[in-house]
Design a protein around this motif. Structure first.
Motif, mmCIF file in Angstrom:
data_model
loop_
_atom_site.group_PDB
_atom_site.id
_atom_site.type_symbol
_atom_site.label_atom_id
_atom_site.label_comp_id
_atom_site.label_asym_id
_atom_site.label_seq_id
_atom_site.Cartn_x
_atom_site.Cartn_y
_atom_site.Cartn_z
ATOM 1 N N TRP A 177 75.310 43.546 43.173
ATOM 2 C CA TRP A 177 75.788 42.708 42.068
ATOM 3 C C TRP A 177 74.590 41.968 41.466
ATOM 4 O O TRP A 177 74.004 41.105 42.102
ATOM 5 N N ALA A 178 74.235 42.343 40.228
ATOM 6 C CA ALA A 178 73.144 41.667 39.508
ATOM 7 C C ALA A 178 73.760 40.548 38.676
ATOM 8 O O ALA A 178 74.187 40.776 37.545
ATOM 9 N N LEU A 179 73.795 39.338 39.222
ATOM 10 C CA LEU A 179 74.511 38.224 38.596
ATOM 11 C C LEU A 179 73.596 37.284 37.827
ATOM 12 O O LEU A 179 74.043 36.268 37.314
ATOM 13 N N GLY A 180 72.306 37.592 37.762
ATOM 14 C CA GLY A 180 71.349 36.698 37.138
ATOM 15 C C GLY A 180 71.288 36.830 35.628
ATOM 16 O O GLY A 180 71.782 37.807 35.052
ATOM 17 N N PRO A 181 70.670 35.854 34.955
ATOM 18 C CA PRO A 181 69.974 34.728 35.581
ATOM 19 C C PRO A 181 70.928 33.670 36.098
ATOM 20 O O PRO A 181 71.885 33.313 35.423
ATOM 21 N N PHE A 182 70.640 33.155 37.298
ATOM 22 C CA PHE A 182 71.429 32.048 37.833
ATOM 23 C C PHE A 182 71.126 30.762 37.078
ATOM 24 O O PHE A 182 71.995 29.924 36.887
ATOM 25 N N ASN A 183 69.846 30.574 36.691
ATOM 26 C CA ASN A 183 69.459 29.337 36.012
ATOM 27 C C ASN A 183 70.117 29.247 34.632
ATOM 28 O O ASN A 183 70.417 30.275 34.004
#
Length: 462
Positions: free
Chosen positions: A232-238
């Motif tokens: 799961w590529a959920l970024g960017p988190f920021n």
């Protein structure tokens, strides 16, 4: 009152890891999921103190569980070490294993009132979360805090560096510098004695974005990681947008200084929370910045101590008269700076960085090219990704991790290349385009937005 699905987050205790999973917690609260963050009293306090881009106190659905860990003796950072790995932090890393018992007790409490518990844990915290196997309504997801390129590169090497169908990717992977012998043995032992999380891993979470890292997410999906092919590529988190409309009295001095500069004219210089430069290297960096003639903000801090709230900090000396000579041209900051806001500022045109993945993701998101000066761990691989794959950065001289001092002339040349050359301008254009694409990806219908929706749908399935 019974909860449907509850998320329990277990970050690793180094600043970069703490920061990423606190940001992910913010993203998941948007789906009305209750979030419980497990950590030591000291490190939870550290994470909350340093978070930027949003106010954690305004999130009613984030609950911090703070547990005391045994006292540990942590030596001060050694700026003269032959390697830049933060060996002085290893005692605090080892102390974190004592969170296993309170974590299991918390799970037992929550499992009585939740249909399903989702444990998101840094893969370095596998020993702490290993008791998830005792609870039938718990699923565990391992977090990997680097680019998919970097994470895949380790698997690729473990498999004997096989040829890939994609010749370009194969070539890029072969350009990773060999630095593993610079990681201290006691940290290698800390990692290798970890509990293998394959037996309880339901998937892998990455703080990266398919917009620029999708190819390597696909590779990871084929190879599997920690026993699961679910990636799961959920970024960017920021946060991807910054509110700069705060009262002037509340704004950090770096932002006020940037307000007075021209667009893309300032290089931001910061090396994260685990880097200690020798006095000689500090002198060379100061000289290189001054001779470059470019505007700069330099965050001049030593590496974090094991407990950032205890003990004196090192007093780092600059060349005599340096700050007076660069007045109006450069700003030296000796405290924690609001890096995300600095990178988002329109006048920031470059970033000299250690290429920790937090800093790299923030720079990519804000469309700022990088002068890559990696120090240890995943940083050389992240730097290769930035310079060879994304082509949004330039290396600061040759690989300088072995304790070698990088001279002022090399630093000056690198800064001029990034900030005042056609090649640097092209990097800036590519960086800005990727940054725009990443920001679009978090909007409804974008790749990241759909990925987070899919992840939440998966963990909340009936």
């Amino acid at each position: 009152m019974e909860n449907d699905v509850v998320v329990v987050v277990v970050p690793f205790v180094a600043q970069g890891h703490l920061n990423q999973l606190l940001h992910l917690s913010r993203l998941l609260t948007a789906y009305n999921l209750p979030i419980h963050i497990v950590g030591s009293t000291t490190h939870n306090r550290q994470a909350k103190l340093r978070i930027h881009g949003w106010n954690h106190d305004s999130e009613n659905n984030i609950h911090f569980h703070e547990f005391e860990t045994p006292h540990f003796e942590s030596p001060p950072p050694n700026p003269n070490s032959t390697t830049k790995f933060p060996s002085h932090l290893i005692p605090s890393f080892k102390a974190s294993s004592n969170l296993r018992e309170p974590f299991a007790k918390l799970l037992a409490e929550i499992s009585n009132t939740a249909r399903r518990i989702i444990v998101v844990h840094d893969y370095l915290m596998s020993p702490v979360v290993q008791d998830v196997v005792l609870f039938p309504n718990v699923e565990a997801y391992a977090f990997h805090g680097a680019s998919a390129f970097t994470t895949f590169s380790y698997i690729w090497e473990q498999n004997g560096k096989p040829c890939l169908d994609d010749v370009e990717s194969y070539t890029q992977l072969t350009k990773i510098p060999v630095v593993e012998d610079l990681i201290p043995q006691d940290f290698i032992e800390f990692v290798t004695t970890h509990v293998d999380c394959k037996k309880f891993n339901s998937g892998n979470i990455h703080d990266t974005c398919k917009v620029f890292d999708g190819k390597f997410i696909d590779y990871l999906s084929k190879e599997g990681l920690c026993g699961s092919t679910k990636q799961w590529a959920l970024g960017p988190f920021n946060p991807v947008s910054i509110n700069n409309s705060e009262e002037p009295t509340k704004r950090h001095k770096t932002l006020e200084w940037l307000d007075k500069q021209a667009q893309d004219s300032v290089i931001y210089v910061a090396f994260g929370s685990t880097t200690s430069f020798s006095n000689e290297q500090i002198q060379e960096l100061a000289s290189g910045l001054e001779k470059s003639g470019q505007k700069f903000i330099w965050v001049l801090r030593d590496a974090d101590k094991g407990d950032i709230f205890k003990g004196e900090s090192r007093n780092i000396e600059l060349p005599k008269g340096f700050e007076e000579r660069v007045e109006g041209k450069g700003l030296v900051v000796r405290e924690w700076a609001p890096q995300l806001e600095v990178l988002a500022h329109v006048t920031t045109g470059g970033f000299m960085s250690h290429c920790g993945w937090n800093s790299s993701m923030e720079s990519i998101t804000m469309g700022v090219p990088i002068a890559a000066w990696p120090m240890h761990s995943d940083q050389p691989r992240n730097a290769t990704f930035i310079t060879e794959v994304l082509k949004t950065g330039v290396n600061v001289g040759d690989w300088g991790c072995g304790g070698d001092v990088i001279t002022s002339s090399v630093i000056e040349k690198t800064i001029r290349l990034l900030m005042d050359s056609d090649e640097g301008n092209e990097m800036r254009k590519r960086a800005k385009k990727i940054g725009e694409d990443v920001k679009q990806s978090v909007e409804e219908g974008g790749l990241t937005h759909m990925e987070i929706d899919a992840f939440v749908s998966h963990i909340t399935r009936k």
